[in-house]
Scaffold this motif. Structure first.
Motif, mmCIF file in Angstrom:
data_model
loop_
_atom_site.group_PDB
_atom_site.id
_atom_site.type_symbol
_atom_site.label_atom_id
_atom_site.label_comp_id
_atom_site.label_asym_id
_atom_site.label_seq_id
_atom_site.Cartn_x
_atom_site.Cartn_y
_atom_site.Cartn_z
ATOM 1 N N THR A 137 52.111 95.235 25.986
ATOM 2 C CA THR A 137 52.530 94.182 25.057
ATOM 3 C C THR A 137 53.156 92.997 25.770
ATOM 4 O O THR A 137 53.457 91.986 25.121
ATOM 5 C CB THR A 137 53.542 94.744 24.043
ATOM 6 N N ASP B 88 53.304 89.410 24.040
ATOM 7 C CA ASP B 88 54.587 88.793 23.696
ATOM 8 C C ASP B 88 54.713 87.408 24.328
ATOM 9 O O ASP B 88 55.226 86.470 23.695
ATOM 10 C CB ASP B 88 55.746 89.677 24.165
ATOM 11 N N ASP C 189 52.526 84.964 22.388
ATOM 12 C CA ASP C 189 53.161 84.595 21.115
ATOM 13 C C ASP C 189 54.277 83.583 21.343
ATOM 14 O O ASP C 189 54.446 82.628 20.563
ATOM 15 C CB ASP C 189 53.723 85.839 20.425
ATOM 16 N N GLN C 190 55.047 83.791 22.406
ATOM 17 C CA GLN C 190 56.157 82.879 22.704
ATOM 18 C C GLN C 190 55.657 81.477 23.042
ATOM 19 O O GLN C 190 56.220 80.473 22.598
ATOM 20 C CB GLN C 190 56.968 83.442 23.868
#
Length: 653
Positions: free
Chosen positions: A288, A292, A295-296
């Motif tokens: 992940t 992650d 997404d950030q």
């Protein structure tokens, strides 16, 4: 060749000092290389001066042609053994006619790959006109690593300095390279040039293989090279001397020009593409962490293009370029988590990190092989990964549109590929690729929009306020030249640039915007006073050259007479205004221009009121490959444009 030249950086050779006695079977050592990589193992001389010396009329012809040296013979004897090794014995004899030839090619040498090759130097000496023989001093042989400040690989260049060369000398170099291709991540491949930039009297290649299943694929594009297959052999000879391949400024890359004989393990392009995919896919993360991060980085991203730009900018600017490309790492990318952790990587590492991030963000991203020095598909004679020295990423944005990005270039907007990759050969990794293609080319490399305001004062001075808005590859080139400089050096460079166009008698103030953001325009602002530019009392007709347009046109002309001209495209706009003082009025204005030709178009019109005038100019000339027979016509069009760079109007008091 490994995929190891992921930037177009110049290679800095780091010399390794070698000191050994001039005796047989002594080993030259370079830190990190395999044992016995370079062995000095001389045999009895097999050449005599009288047998090699050209006839007097031939020497006279060489001198008349201006040759300083010629290669009398170049032979390659290649043996494909059944133990996954290839032996190649190379012999080169060279005749020197003057000091320039001695200075230019008085050293000879060859490249080796320390991961998979070792070499024995069998003959290295000079035959003199008086019949004497001067052996090479083994203590002078140099081994140089092919490394720069950011690229570290297994290639080394062995240099043989010949001693006591004089006009009339003949140098002899014979060496045997053994390649252990079971140590190679790529199928075996060999490219020989039966002609190059020097004269070759005779070229021969003899290839033998132990078993029929080892028979290599082969192909040549050189009409003067005649090849004949035997039961387990291939013999290729030039039937006449190979004249030097001509050179000129603006010529294509040498890989796109030099004739070649290619030998390779038999395969097809689809197999090559799929093979590379077996190296790239395992680099992707199954954790992940990458999701992650994606997404950030993509908070509030509004479109696929926006996502692409944000992710590409992050990888290009936050993961620095360092190529540690020893062994399999010259071809196989590292795991994306490792690249992210170290925050550096080569082209493959950075590409796969972007691909990983993009796929986690729902984009259809994939790696693509390409080359920084090959544009001619016709020169990819046989399927091989060795043609490609670089990797980029592409994203399928729609059924009809793919966007490609070079993650090693931190100064070019992700909206564009670097100029060196425009039209470069490429091969998609996986995705059913069954043939190489070329990358798309932007229509315009030189993109600029200029806005200038000129106040004509009563004392004969002109006060200029100028803004130059650079875009695309022009902006990227300026960023590359400026970003690593101090503020003082930046100011000095920009001042020199301005003066090179406008003259060295002015000292403008200079302001730079957009240097740190490759996704923005690069804006150069200057304020300049031109004193005594005109006689204010006698001003009736005013005339001034659009200096930036003229400079661009002059730099576009080509002197090519041998090779087609790869014109890179111009998109130039200018809005140049003049303001009068003290009740002077604009009277007549210059003519409207509308020139259109197969090379492009030039348009100009004026807008004015009583005391001011603005000239609007637009020159559009898209990227073109111009045949040699059309170059004179192209240059005449530029001459016509040059005559129309002058802005004119008359003044009424």
């Amino acid at each position: 060749m490994k995929i190891s030249a992921c930037l177009w950086l110049s290679l800095l050779l780091l010399a390794c000092t070698v000191t050994v006695a001039d005796t047989s079977n002594r080993v030259f050592k370079l830190a990190g290389n395999m044992p016995n990589q370079v062995l000095w193992s001389p045999v009895n001389p097999s050449y005599q001066y009288r047998d090699l010396l050209p006839q007097p009329d031939k020497i006279a012809t060489f001198k008349k042609l201006g040759y300083g040296s010629v290669t009398l013979g170049e032979t390659h004897q290649i043996w494909l053994r059944d133990d996954k090794t290839v032996e190649e014995t190379v012999s080169v004899s060279r005749f020197y006619m003057d000091s320039n030839g001695i200075e230019t090619v008085g050293n000879s040498g060859f490249w080796i790959d320390s991961t998979s090759q070792r070499v024995e130097i069998k003959e290295a000496y000079v035959l003199q006109p008086d019949g004497s023989l001067v052996s090479v001093d083994a203590g002078n042989i140099q081994i140089n690593g092919d490394n720069s400040t950011s690229i570290f690989n297994d290639y080394s260049y062995v240099t043989i300095p010949f001693s006591q060369l004089i006009p009339g000398s003949i140098s002899i170099l014979t060496y045997k390279i053994v390649t252990y291709y079971d140590k190679l991540p790529l199928p075996w491949f060999r490219a020989l040039n039966p002609a190059n930039f020097g004269h070759i009297e005779r070229f021969q290649a003899q290839i033998n293989w132990a078993k029929e299943k080892q028979k290599p694929a082969w192909k040549t594009d050189y009409a003067k090279l005649v090849c004949k297959e035997g039961a387990l052999s291939l013999t290729c000879n030039t039937l006449e001397p190979s004249l030097p391949v001509p050179t000129e400024r603006g010529m294509p890359a040498y890989n796109d020009v030099l004739p070649v004989l290619v030998l390779a393990e038999a395969t097809d392009w689809n197999a090559i593409s799929n093979k590379m995919q077996t190296y790239t896919e395992p680099a992707l993360s199954n954790t992940t962490v990458i999701k992650d991060l994606a997404d950030q980085l993509l908070k509030e991203a509004s479109s696929a293009e926006d996502k692409l730009q944000r992710l590409a900018t992050y990888v290009a600017r936050e993961i620095r370029y360092v190529g540690i490309e020893h062994g399999y790492n010259g071809v196989v990318p590292r795991p994306t988590l490792k690249t992210l952790e170290r925050r550096f990587g080569d082209c493959k590492d950075k590409t796969m990190l972007f691909v990983d991030l993009a796929r986690q963000a729902g984009l259809d991203a994939y790696p693509v092989l390409t080359s920084t020095n090959r544009h001619a598909l016709s020169k990819l004679l046989l399927p091989s990964l060795n043609y490609f020295n670089h990797m980029i990423a592409c994203v399928k944005l729609s059924a009809y549109k793919d966007a490609c990005i070079d993650l090693t270039d931190s100064q070019t907007s992700p909206a564009y590929l670097p100029n060196t990759l425009q039209g470069a050969v490429s091969l998609s990794v996986g995705r059913g690729a069954d043939a190489p293609s070329t990358l798309d080319s932007e229509p315009y490399t030189w993109v600029v929009d200029i806005k200038a305001n000129h106040q004509l004062t009563d004392d004969g001075s002109i006060i200029e306020t100028l803004e130059r808005h650079y875009d695309s590859h022009w902006a990227a080139g300026l960023r590359h030249s400026l970003v690593s400089k101090s503020q003082d050096d930046q100011d000095r460079s920009l001042l020199e640039y301005y003066r090179s166009v406008m003259g060295d008698k002015v000292t403008p103030t200079v302001k730079l915007q957009g240097l740190e953001d490759p996704n923005s325009l690069l804006v150069l602002s200057t304020n300049t006073e031109f004193r005594n530019a005109y006689n204010a009392k006698q001003l009736i007709n005013f005339s001034e050259i659009d200096h930036w347009l003229r400079n661009l046109i002059n730099n576009t002309k080509t002197t090519n007479v041998i090779y087609p001209y790869s014109f890179q495209g111009i998109n130039y706009k200018s809005q140049i205004s003049y303001k009068l003082e003290n009740q002077k009025r604009i009277n007549n204005i210059g003519p409207k221009l509308d020139y259109t030709a197969e090379w492009g178009s030039l348009h100009r019109y004026y807008r004015n009121d009583e005391t001011s005038i603005t000239a609007f100019t637009e020159l559009k000339m898209p990227r073109l490959q111009i045949p040699v027979e059309k170059i004179a016509e192209f240059n005449r069009f530029l001459d016509l444009l040059n005559q129309e760079t002058r802005i004119v109007f008359s003044v009424q008091k």
